[in-house]
Structures are given as C-alpha cells and as structure tokens.
Design an enzyme around this catalytic site. Structure first.
Site: not given
Length: 185
Positions: A60, A63-65
């Site tokens: 996560i 993917k997010e940052s």
C-alpha cells in the site's frame, strides 16, 4: 603444490568471491528499485499491533507514495496518503483529540493511522481484502455499494480503483518474495 599454483588458486578464489559479492549487491540494488522498502521497523510493529500482513502494508505504501512523503492534489499526505477527512475519521474512531494535519508527514504517525484505518476497513468488510483496498482507494461508501463484504475485483466500477486493488495485491506478493526477512515474514 607450488607457490605459483597457490597464488593462481588464491587469485581464482578471490575473483570468485568478488563476483559473488557483486551478484549479491546487484540483487539488492534490483530489489531496492523494484521493491523499495523503508520504515520496515514501523511496518512490522503496526502489522503486529493491528494483526495485518506487513507485506500488504508495504505494498500500500509503495503504491500510494513510493515510500516518500508526498501531498496529493486531494490533500492526501504522507506515506499512506491519508486525506484530512480520513484523518478526522481515524481520530474519531481511535478516540484521539490532539491531531494536527502536518503530523501526517511523520512516518510513524502516518503508518499508525494508515494501519488503524486498514484494520477498520477489514473489520467493516468482514476481512475481505479486495473490499478493504477498494474502500481505502475509492471510499468505503463505494466499496459498500459495489458489494461490500462480498466484493470481488471484477465488481469494482471505477477502473482506477480496480487497477489499484490488483496492483497492491500483486505488489504484496513481490514484497513477500523479495522482502520477507526485512518484514519479519
């Protein structure tokens, strides 16, 4: 064995050791580029605290940052890209009352908040990871409307959210394969 043969043997062994060391370095570099990982100590701690898969948390964050503190156009902040609205929800659910939005740039707090919220979503959607990830990306109301606890990837109506869920689940497997030791798996 003659002195010349011993020197030749030592040279071959030395070159072999150098090649092995270079291969290990190359593998580490490839992993760092393809499966980046930072703050694994915090990830492990929060995974244990909230009974989550550390590889899922890492996926996560990736993917997010991409493991860097960013602020999105929507105002989402930090490693797990938490919006001010989501931060307010987390604060209310957790009983907190001293939260400051700028604190979302702190990796420890951001990962604590993000994992708290992920656990909340998994509980809300009865452990369905697809639904929890769809809710994390596309909003819990949308995930509920698409099928809630029964949601499957093909039921996700937003292409961006469907792609997000597929990519996070794929990346989780990459983290399990390449970063198991660092993540305590």
């Amino acid at each position: 064995m003659s002195r010349g043969r011993l020197l030749a043997l030592a040279a071959v062994i030395g070159v072999g050791a150098l090649i092995v060391a270079r291969v290990v370095d190359v593998e580490e570099i490839v992993d760092e580029v393809t499966v980046p990982l930072r703050h694994e100590d915090i990830i492990r701690q929060q995974a244990e605290r909230f009974d989550l898969d550390p590889a899922l948390i890492a996926a996560i964050i990736s993917k997010e940052s991409g493991f860097s503190d960013e602020v999105s156009e929507a105002g989402a902040r930090g490693l797990m890209q938490i919006t001010p609205e989501t931060a307010d929800t987390i604060e209310t659910l957790s009983g907190g009352e001293t939260f400051v939005y700028d604190d979302l740039s702190d990796p420890d707090l951001n990962i604590r908040y993000g994992t708290f919220y992920l656990r909340h979503l998994l509980d809300r959607f009865e452990g369905n990871e697809v639904a929890a990830l769809a809710a994390y990306n596309g909003g819990p109301e949308n995930a509920a409307a698409w099928g809630g606890a029964e949601l499957e990837i093909e039921d996700i109506e937003f292409a961006e959210t469907r792609d997000y869920v597929e990519e996070v689940l794929d990346e989780r497997e990459q983290y399990r394969d390449a970063r198991a030791e660092e993540l305590g798996l």
